[in-house]
Enzyme design. Structure first.
Site, mmCIF file in Angstrom:
data_model
loop_
_atom_site.group_PDB
_atom_site.id
_atom_site.type_symbol
_atom_site.label_atom_id
_atom_site.label_comp_id
_atom_site.label_asym_id
_atom_site.label_seq_id
_atom_site.Cartn_x
_atom_site.Cartn_y
_atom_site.Cartn_z
ATOM 1 C CG ASP A 133 -0.269 -0.075 2.532
ATOM 2 O OD1 ASP A 133 0.929 0.283 2.622
ATOM 3 O OD2 ASP A 133 -0.927 -0.462 3.517
ATOM 4 C CB ALA A 134 0.089 4.853 0.257
#
Length: 137
Positions: free
Chosen positions: A16-17
């Site tokens: 994810d980010a």
């Protein structure tokens, strides 16, 4: 040996980010462990028209102990913990080195390719996948 092991490397698209593996990709690793265990048992999963069997997942539990990061080398350990009349209960653990990062269980059910109804687990599967006494991940 009834403990199956496969090594993988965390891909960028699985994160994810924040650079941590997105929770849903852990299920992909569980599936890889299950697929390799079945493959080593000579069981082909997939399109029944091509000789495969249909074993959908009906229950999953996951425990996240430590995060996994992009490019981590991981080991997926899989054990068929319980063989029911029509189901297989898999226990999975994902390690980065000696550190257990994820653990969980997944229950699958063998379906008849014509009726789509549960069917008994074949005896030869039981012989190959059965856990020996005292064996654990």
């Amino acid at each position: 040996m009834k403990i199956f092991s496969v090594e993988e490397r965390v891909s960028f698209f699985e994160t994810d980010a924040s650079g941590i593996v997105h929770f849903m990709f852990v299920l992909r690793y569980f599936e890889i462990g299950e697929r390799e265990a079945l493959r080593m048992a000579g069981i082909k999963v997939g399109d029944p028209g091509r000789g495969g069997v249909h074993i959908p997942r009906v229950h999953v539990e996951v425990n996240y102990h430590h995060p996994l990061f992009y490019d981590d080398q991981i080991e997926v350990r899989t054990l068929c913990e319980c063989i029911g009349r029509t189901s297989l209960t898999w226990h999975h653990e994902i390690y980065r080195g000696d550190e257990r990062c994820v653990s969980g269980t997944m229950i699958t059910v063998l379906l008849n390719k014509e009726t789509g109804l549960p069917q008994p687990i074949p005896c030869q599967w039981r012989r190959y996948l059965q856990v020996e006494e005292g064996e654990s991940l």
